[in-house]
Design a protein around this motif. Structure first.
Motif, PDB file in Angstrom:
ATOM      1  N   GLN A  62       2.388  14.547  -6.415  1.00  0.00           N
ATOM      2  CA  GLN A  62       1.825  15.834  -6.821  1.00  0.00           C
ATOM      3  C   GLN A  62       0.507  16.086  -6.089  1.00  0.00           C
ATOM      4  OE1 GLN A  62       1.000  16.150 -11.008  1.00  0.00           O
ATOM      5  NE2 GLN A  62       1.408  18.334 -10.997  1.00  0.00           N
ATOM      6  N   SER A  63       0.273  17.355  -5.746  1.00  0.00           N
ATOM      7  CA  SER A  63      -0.952  17.741  -5.061  1.00  0.00           C
ATOM      8  C   SER A  63      -2.154  17.472  -5.961  1.00  0.00           C
ATOM      9  CB  SER A  63      -0.887  19.224  -4.705  1.00  0.00           C
ATOM     10  OG  SER A  63      -2.124  19.675  -4.237  1.00  0.00           O
ATOM     11  N   GLN A  79      -2.987  28.151 -13.236  1.00  0.00           N
ATOM     12  CA  GLN A  79      -1.876  27.221 -13.033  1.00  0.00           C
ATOM     13  C   GLN A  79      -0.619  27.966 -12.569  1.00  0.00           C
ATOM     14  OE1 GLN A  79      -0.707  23.624 -15.648  1.00  0.00           O
ATOM     15  NE2 GLN A  79       0.382  25.357 -16.529  1.00  0.00           N
ATOM     16  N   HIS A  80      -0.343  29.096 -13.192  1.00  0.00           N
ATOM     17  CA  HIS A  80       0.827  29.899 -12.832  1.00  0.00           C
ATOM     18  C   HIS A  80       0.740  30.377 -11.373  1.00  0.00           C
ATOM     19  CE1 HIS A  80       4.190  32.645 -13.235  1.00  0.00           C
ATOM     20  NE2 HIS A  80       3.436  33.541 -12.629  1.00  0.00           N
ATOM     21  N   ILE A  97      -4.707  19.201  -6.449  1.00  0.00           N
ATOM     22  CA  ILE A  97      -5.176  20.388  -7.167  1.00  0.00           C
ATOM     23  C   ILE A  97      -4.481  20.515  -8.513  1.00  0.00           C
ATOM     24  CG2 ILE A  97      -3.587  22.071  -6.151  1.00  0.00           C
ATOM     25  CD1 ILE A  97      -6.251  23.883  -6.079  1.00  0.00           C
ATOM     26  N   PHE A  98      -3.197  20.145  -8.572  1.00  0.00           N
ATOM     27  CA  PHE A  98      -2.475  20.213  -9.841  1.00  0.00           C
ATOM     28  C   PHE A  98      -2.971  19.141 -10.800  1.00  0.00           C
ATOM     29  CE2 PHE A  98       0.581  22.475  -7.130  1.00  0.00           C
ATOM     30  CZ  PHE A  98       0.734  23.622  -7.888  1.00  0.00           C
ATOM     31  N   THR A  99      -3.310  17.981 -10.267  1.00  0.00           N
ATOM     32  CA  THR A  99      -3.852  16.906 -11.102  1.00  0.00           C
ATOM     33  C   THR A  99      -5.202  17.320 -11.686  1.00  0.00           C
ATOM     34  OG1 THR A  99      -2.736  15.279  -9.713  1.00  0.00           O
ATOM     35  CG2 THR A  99      -4.505  14.469 -11.130  1.00  0.00           C
ATOM     36  N   LEU A 114      -6.356  20.391 -12.052  1.00  0.00           N
ATOM     37  CA  LEU A 114      -6.161  21.510 -12.976  1.00  0.00           C
ATOM     38  C   LEU A 114      -5.624  21.019 -14.310  1.00  0.00           C
ATOM     39  CD1 LEU A 114      -6.285  24.504 -13.595  1.00  0.00           C
ATOM     40  CD2 LEU A 114      -4.057  24.766 -12.473  1.00  0.00           C
ATOM     41  N   HIS A 115      -4.714  20.062 -14.272  1.00  0.00           N
ATOM     42  CA  HIS A 115      -4.199  19.478 -15.517  1.00  0.00           C
ATOM     43  C   HIS A 115      -5.326  18.832 -16.311  1.00  0.00           C
ATOM     44  CE1 HIS A 115      -1.205  17.657 -18.156  1.00  0.00           C
ATOM     45  NE2 HIS A 115      -1.913  16.547 -18.067  1.00  0.00           N
ATOM     46  N   LEU A 163      -0.841  29.017  -8.895  1.00  0.00           N
ATOM     47  CA  LEU A 163      -0.661  27.889  -7.977  1.00  0.00           C
ATOM     48  C   LEU A 163       0.794  27.446  -7.912  1.00  0.00           C
ATOM     49  CD1 LEU A 163      -3.866  25.820  -8.773  1.00  0.00           C
ATOM     50  CD2 LEU A 163      -3.369  27.120  -6.693  1.00  0.00           C
ATOM     51  N   ILE A 164       1.469  27.434  -9.045  1.00  0.00           N
ATOM     52  CA  ILE A 164       2.893  27.088  -9.049  1.00  0.00           C
ATOM     53  C   ILE A 164       3.687  28.134  -8.271  1.00  0.00           C
ATOM     54  CG2 ILE A 164       4.935  26.884 -10.523  1.00  0.00           C
ATOM     55  CD1 ILE A 164       3.042  25.576 -12.634  1.00  0.00           C
ATOM     56  N   VAL A 213       3.570  27.586  -4.586  1.00  0.00           N
ATOM     57  CA  VAL A 213       4.429  26.503  -4.112  1.00  0.00           C
ATOM     58  C   VAL A 213       5.874  26.981  -3.973  1.00  0.00           C
ATOM     59  CG1 VAL A 213       5.417  24.262  -4.736  1.00  0.00           C
ATOM     60  CG2 VAL A 213       2.969  24.670  -5.026  1.00  0.00           C
TER      61      VAL A 213
END
Length: 89
Positions: free
Chosen positions: A3-4, A44-45, A6-8, A10-11, A47-48, A51
């Protein structure tokens, strides 16, 4: 697939943000607190979507940048109102 980062990050932000906003005084819980949470999930939406929607990646990333700036400004306002502890912003 890894996982990127940025997602980590953001989580991790969302994991911190949700409990932090639950501690807001009642008069701010349904205004600023809800707005912060919505901004985090909207980011988050975006960024998803960047992708998965390869044809519009740049547009989704621009939207994510705007959402991040908006989230940061709202967090700053919460800090200035004393709704976040020192150092949390």
């Amino acid at each position: 697939m890894q996982q990127s980062p940025i997602f980590t990050h953001l989580h991790d932000l969302l994991l911190w943000l949700i409990p932090a906003t639950r501690k807001f005084p009642r008069e701010h819980r349904f205004g600023l607190a809800q707005r912060l949470q919505d901004q985090g999930f909207d980011l988050q939406h975006a960024l998803i979507a960047a992708v998965y929607d390869k044809r519009h990646t740049e547009e989704h990333l621009i939207e994510a940048d705007v959402l991040l700036t908006d989230l940061r400004k709202t967090l700053l306002l919460c800090q200035e109102l004393g709704l976040l502890q020192d150092g949390q912003y």
